[in-house]
Design an enzyme around this catalytic site. Sequence first.
Site, PDB file in Angstrom:
ATOM      1  CE1 TYR A 137      54.206 -12.242  22.002  1.00 22.45           C
ATOM      2  CE2 TYR A 137      52.141 -11.575  23.018  1.00 22.45           C
ATOM      3  CZ  TYR A 137      53.515 -11.578  23.004  1.00 22.45           C
ATOM      4  OH  TYR A 137      54.196 -10.937  23.987  1.00 22.45           O
ATOM      5  CG  ASP A 169      22.335  -0.313  28.292  1.00 21.95           C
ATOM      6  OD1 ASP A 169      22.442   0.925  28.138  1.00 21.95           O
ATOM      7  OD2 ASP A 169      22.752  -0.902  29.314  1.00 21.95           O
ATOM      8  CE  LYS A 181      26.775   0.364  28.804  1.00 19.27           C
ATOM      9  NZ  LYS A 181      25.463   0.032  29.400  1.00 19.27           N
ATOM     10  CG  ASP A 229      20.756  -2.942  10.533  1.00 15.87           C
ATOM     11  OD1 ASP A 229      21.104  -1.947   9.859  1.00 15.87           O
ATOM     12  OD2 ASP A 229      21.058  -4.108  10.216  1.00 15.87           O
ATOM     13  CG  ASP A 238      26.477  -0.563  11.697  1.00 13.00           C
ATOM     14  OD1 ASP A 238      25.473  -0.775  10.986  1.00 13.00           O
ATOM     15  OD2 ASP A 238      27.530  -1.213  11.581  1.00 13.00           O
TER      16      ASP A 238
HETATM   17 MG    MG Z   1      24.571  -2.013   9.355  1.00 14.54          MG
END
Ligand code: MG
Length: 342
Positions: A136, A213, A180, A241, A237
């Site tokens: 949709y 977490d 997780k 950082d 990823d």
């Molecule tokens: Mg990155």
Amino acid sequence: MHKISVIPGDGAGQEVIPEALRVLERVAELEYRHFDWGSEYYFHHGRMMPEDALARLAETDAILLGAIGHPDIPDNITLNGLLLPIRREFDQFANVRPAILYTGVESPLAGKRGIDMVVVRENTEGEYAQVGGFLYRHQPEEVAVQTAVFTRRGIERVVRFAFELARKRNMKRRVTSVTKSNAQGFGMVLWDRVFDAVAAEFPEIETESLLVDAAAMNFVRRPESFDVVVGSNLFGDILSDLSAIIAGSIGLAASANLDPTRRHPSMFEPVHGSAPDIAGRGIVNPLAAILSGAMMLDHLGLDGGRVERAVAGVLAEGDIRTADLGGSSSTREVTDAVMDRL
Ligand code: MG
Ligand code: NAI
């Protein structure tokens, strides 16, 4: 002689790659092929790189990339037009991101020392497999489905790479797996099972399994306890950082996209992007690109350690550094200081 594809790309990439090449030319005999692909190429040709780009890269032994990204082109076009096809086509399944707090560099975590870890991110499947679609489309009841894909082979090879790396580094001899699996009961559960099976082959390496977490919290609370950390495409990823910034600056973070089987060229690139906010003023930190070049030398069986020691020496001395590390030196001055030590 090793053949190297050089893609400076956009913005800061155009500034840091020439600096990395100056250093590489000082320490190694390599043959270079220069490619002007990226956003400027896109403005002229309507694509980020030519149709035969991957075939041309495949003729070389390694790829040195600056950064890709332009404020006037959506990031999903630049990423999917250049970076991701290279990582996928060449099956660069291990994204390796060391985070080292060098002497002379302050961590934003007050008083922290002894950070020396490597985040290994699965680089080909998982949450970035691009499996899904819209239903949709553009209607009020629009639905989007995005599926993460985990394969036994895909998990096993990156986890095994992580254990071999911990063995080779011979430091804390610890591999931390990040998942997780309490909330994602299929893909991540398969990951946990495969991790345990591979771990059994490396009895001398200590293991730890963290939920993502808790891992984020512990990167801040006890970063010095980590050695090799392995996670899925998305978690790797994000966490890499975080590990880059706790080690001082994104301007120091180097990375490698490896095909450890060596069937295809591997790609070496600073973690940072094109930095449009500061690019073009001669002030970006060249050390992430220079350290990426050092990782490339190591991968080719040459002496990258020599370059890394020169970088560490400049940082320890403390007077020559770019603004991201609290100094006022130019990009060129920092490279010159590294060259002086070589
Ligand atoms: Mg990155
Ligand atoms: P970015 O890494 O370009 O910049 C983030 C912040 O770090 C900025 O404040 C920047 O000034 C600073 N910074 C980055 N590199 C630096 C260096 N060498 N020395 C000193 N400071 C440095 O990330 P951002 O702003 O999120 O993205 C900018 C563009 O780059 C976007 O188009 C994005 O898609 C692209 N990008 C490309 C990557 C790649 O080619 N692998 C990776 C990350 C972003």
